[in-house]
Every structure is written in structure tokens, then in C-alpha cells.
Design an enzyme around this catalytic site. Structure first.
Site, PDB file in Angstrom:
ATOM      1  N   SER A 183       0.838  -1.195   0.000  1.00 14.81           N
ATOM      2  CA  SER A 183       0.000   0.000   0.000  1.00 14.81           C
ATOM      3  C   SER A 183       0.877   1.250   0.000  1.00 14.81           C
ATOM      4  O   SER A 183       1.716   1.424   0.899  1.00 14.81           O
ATOM      5  CB  SER A 183      -0.906   0.026   1.238  1.00 14.81           C
ATOM      6  OG  SER A 183      -1.798  -1.061   1.221  1.00 14.81           O
ATOM      7  N   GLY A 237      -3.718 -10.393   0.733  1.00 17.04           N
ATOM      8  CA  GLY A 237      -3.486  -8.969   0.879  1.00 17.04           C
ATOM      9  C   GLY A 237      -3.989  -8.388   2.190  1.00 17.04           C
ATOM     10  O   GLY A 237      -4.786  -8.992   2.921  1.00 17.04           O
ATOM     11  N   HIS A 238      -3.543  -7.186   2.463  1.00 16.96           N
ATOM     12  CA  HIS A 238      -3.851  -6.493   3.715  1.00 16.96           C
ATOM     13  C   HIS A 238      -5.354  -6.293   3.892  1.00 16.96           C
ATOM     14  O   HIS A 238      -6.058  -5.887   2.972  1.00 16.96           O
ATOM     15  CB  HIS A 238      -3.139  -5.140   3.762  1.00 16.96           C
ATOM     16  CG  HIS A 238      -3.491  -4.237   2.607  1.00 16.96           C
ATOM     17  ND1 HIS A 238      -4.529  -3.346   2.642  1.00 16.96           N
ATOM     18  CD2 HIS A 238      -2.923  -4.107   1.390  1.00 16.96           C
ATOM     19  CE1 HIS A 238      -4.599  -2.697   1.506  1.00 16.96           C
ATOM     20  NE2 HIS A 238      -3.643  -3.141   0.721  1.00 16.96           N
ATOM     21  N   GLY A 239      -5.833  -6.621   5.077  1.00 15.42           N
ATOM     22  CA  GLY A 239      -7.230  -6.400   5.395  1.00 15.42           C
ATOM     23  C   GLY A 239      -8.187  -7.408   4.793  1.00 15.42           C
ATOM     24  O   GLY A 239      -9.407  -7.249   4.912  1.00 15.42           O
ATOM     25  N   SER A 257      -8.272  -5.842   1.228  1.00 11.24           N
ATOM     26  CA  SER A 257      -9.625  -5.427   1.614  1.00 11.24           C
ATOM     27  C   SER A 257     -10.725  -6.201   0.903  1.00 11.24           C
ATOM     28  O   SER A 257     -11.835  -5.703   0.722  1.00 11.24           O
ATOM     29  CB  SER A 257      -9.811  -3.921   1.361  1.00 11.24           C
ATOM     30  OG  SER A 257      -8.868  -3.176   2.088  1.00 11.24           O
TER      31      SER A 257
END
Length: 342
Positions: A183, A237-239, A257
């Protein structure tokens, strides 16, 4: 290695014997490799011809079939064969014992009874590990991370700070849990790193494959639901939020996300874009690229991915495009000929 009679195995899996119940079974094997004293199984019709030629003494099947081997009838042959294999062979036995004096363990780390820690493992401050875990050599566990009971961390696993790992979690070699997500805020052509202040939560009975990466959330946590199985070289991935009992085959990539419901399956090298909602029970074919939300129960295939039934028909037509184009040219010439006569 223990041996069992076929009738004992049938009792173990609530099955029914067709043939000799007193057969001694010593090992489990594939139909192709099995020998006398082995038990095998048939779950995929593709391998049905091998039932007639196998040298196995017994075969776990759903229904009677023509073979010289004795049969063990079960409603779910693959599951029953798994139970039998565990009974005959067990899971991997770990040679580690105790806590190595060559491990680096912070004074305030908490280690449960029966947990084994190998050479050169590193446990940071405020780490808590439950009982009967196996921590292989070279593992790094960041500060404040909490790990439950009966977990296995294979060599060179890295877990960053403040992650939470449930019970009976298996993480294979060289996997990384809690790394920063991909990110960046781009301003005037420069990419600026965004801090990731969330964490990773891995619930009970999850297995993470070798070389996989699970990114920490940028704000909230990344969540891997109970019973999920993640193959080798997968990036989450993140989230991302994964519901219980999802299967990610090796080399799957999920952008940040995105939410997956329960019992989703993604085939090898499938890619799922970020900020999507993937419903419960969605199945994604290998090498598919998912760029839109998916409703419960959808089967997706292709790049870009869309409903599998339409995708399969489309790809059949793609193979025939040269032939179809030749036919179109002939029809066009015929139409031109007719128009010219008119």
C-alpha cells in the site's frame, strides 16, 4: 507399523466389507502403487480402470465394482481413506524435544508446557506460546504475538509483531505472517509507504503453505477463518477477511480489503482483485482473474472470470474461431455472388 484386519478398519470408518473381513492391512497406497497387504481407494471416476489391475488387497469405494480385491463400502471414500491412513501411518513425528539452549528467547516470553523450540529460533518480548507446540529451527516470532496450543511452525517461518494465532495451526517453511501490505500513496510521482497498524488473526485449525505471505491490515486486521487451508506461494493482501473452511490452491493472489465467505475455493494461480465481496461457497477456476463481486454459490472461470458454464462454452468457441472464420468468408462470398446476380 501397526496392522489391522479389514473388518477392524470397516468399524473404524463405519463401513461395510465385501470380501474377506480377516484380511490383514498393513499400509495405505494408491491404486497404481499398492501391493499385497495395502489398502487403496477410488473417489475419482478417472481412476476406475485401475481398480481391475491394482494389486491392493482392499479398496475403499462408494459402491460395488468389478475387482479381485476386497471392498470396503463407505459413503465418502476419500474421507474414510484419510481416517484409515492416519490410523495406519499417523501424522509426521517431530524429532524436536525440549527447548534448545541455542534459541534466543526474551525473558518475558511465556512458553506452555510440552512446547519444543529448535536451534536459533527467536522469540521476542511479550510473546506467548501455548502448550505442546513445535517451533522448528530458525523461526522468528515478533513481539506481542500470541500463539495457541498444538501449533507447528516449520523452519524459517517469520511472524511479525502482534499477530494472533489460534490452536492447531500449521505454518510451513518460509511462510511470512504479518508483513506490511502493498500500500502506497502516490503524490507528484513519488510512492509513499502507508503504515500498517492492523495485524493478522489466524483462527483455529488453519494450515498455511510454504513460502506464503499473509499481510497485516492497514487499519483493521487481516483474518483467516477457522479451518482454512492455504497452499504454497499464496499471497493474502492487507485487510482480507476469509470466512471459515476456504481452500486456496498454490499461487493464488488476493488483493487487499477483499472479503471471502465460508467454504470458498480458488484454483491455482487465480487472482482476486481488491475491495471485492466474494460470497459463500464460491468456486474460482485455476488462472481465473476475478474483478467483480460474486454471489453465493457462483462458479467462476476465465480471464476476466465470469460464470463457469458460459465461460466453458466461450472457450470451446474460441478454439473453433479459425474454422468459423473460414465458414463466414465462404458465406460472405456466396452472399456477394447472389447480390451480384440480383
Amino acid at each position: 507399523m501397526p496392522s489391522y484386519t479389514l473388518s477392524e478398519l470397516a468399524e473404524h470408518v463405519a463401513g461395510k466389507v465385501i470380501g474377506d473381513p480377516n484380511l490383514e492391512i498393513r499400509a495405505a497406497a494408491s491404486l497404481e502403487q499398492a501391493a499385497k497387504g495395502d489398502i487403496s481407494f477410488l473417489a475419482n471416476p478417472k481412476y476406475a480402470p485401475q481398480v481391475k489391475t491394482t494389486r491392493a488387497s482392499a479398496i475403499v469405494v462408494k459402491e460395488t465394482t468389478e475387482t479381485s480385491a476386497s471392498l470396503l463400502l463407505c459413503q465418502d471414500p476419500y474421507y474414510a481413506f484419510m481416517l484409515i491412513t492416519v490410523l495406519l501411518h499417523g501424522h509426521r513425528r517431530h524429532a524436536l524435544s525440549g527447548i534448545s539452549n541455542r534459541a534466543a528467547i526474551a525473558p518475558d516470553a511465556v512458553i506452555g508446557t510440552g512446547t519444543c523450540i529448535g536451534d536459533f529460533a527467536s522469540l521476542s518480548e511479550y510473546v506467548s506460546i501455548g502448550k505442546d507446540c513445535v517451533i522448528y529451527p530458525g523461526v522468528f516470532i515478533g513481539s506481542g504475538t500470541v500463539i495457541g496450543d498444538n501449533c507447528i511452525l516449520y523452519p524459517n517461518v517469520v511472524i511479525y509483531e502482534r499477530c494472533r494465532i489460534g490452536n492447531r495451526v500449521i505454518i510451513h517453511a518460509n511462510a511470512t505472517i504479518g508483513e506490511d501490505g502493498f500500500s502506497f500513496a502516490t503524490h507528484n510521482g513519488v510512492h509513499y509507504k502507508i503504515p500498517h497498524i492492523g495485524s493478522v488473526v489466524i483462527e483455529d485449525d488453519v494450515e498455511i503453505g510454504a513460502g506464503s505471505g499473509v499481510e497485516r491490515g492497514s487499519m483493521g486486521d487481516t483474518l483467516i477463518g477457522q479451518g482454512c487451508k492455504v497452499g504454497d506461494s499464496v499471497v493474502i493482501g492487507h485487510g482480507t477477511k476469509m470466512g471459515p473452511h476456504c481452500l486456496l490452491v498454490p499461487q493464488v493472489g488476493i488483493a487487499g480489503s477483499t472479503t471471502l465467505g465460508h467454504h470458498c475455493v480458488a484454483g491455482g494461480q487465480a487472482g482476486i482483485a481488491g475491495h471485492l465481496n466474494i460470497g459463500n461457497g464460491v468456486m474460482i477456476g485455476a488462472q481465473s482473474g476475478v474483478g467483480d463481486d460474486a454471489a453465493d454459490g457462483e462458479k467462476l472461470f476465465g480471464y476476466p472470470a465470469y460464470k463457469a458454464e458460459k465461460a466453458k462454452r466461450a472457450y470451446v468457441l474460441i478454439r473453433r474461431l479459425p474454422e468459423i472464420w473460414k465458414e463466414l468468408k465462404k458465406l460472405r462470398a456466396r452472399v456477394d455472388e447472389i447480390d451480384g446476380k440480383g
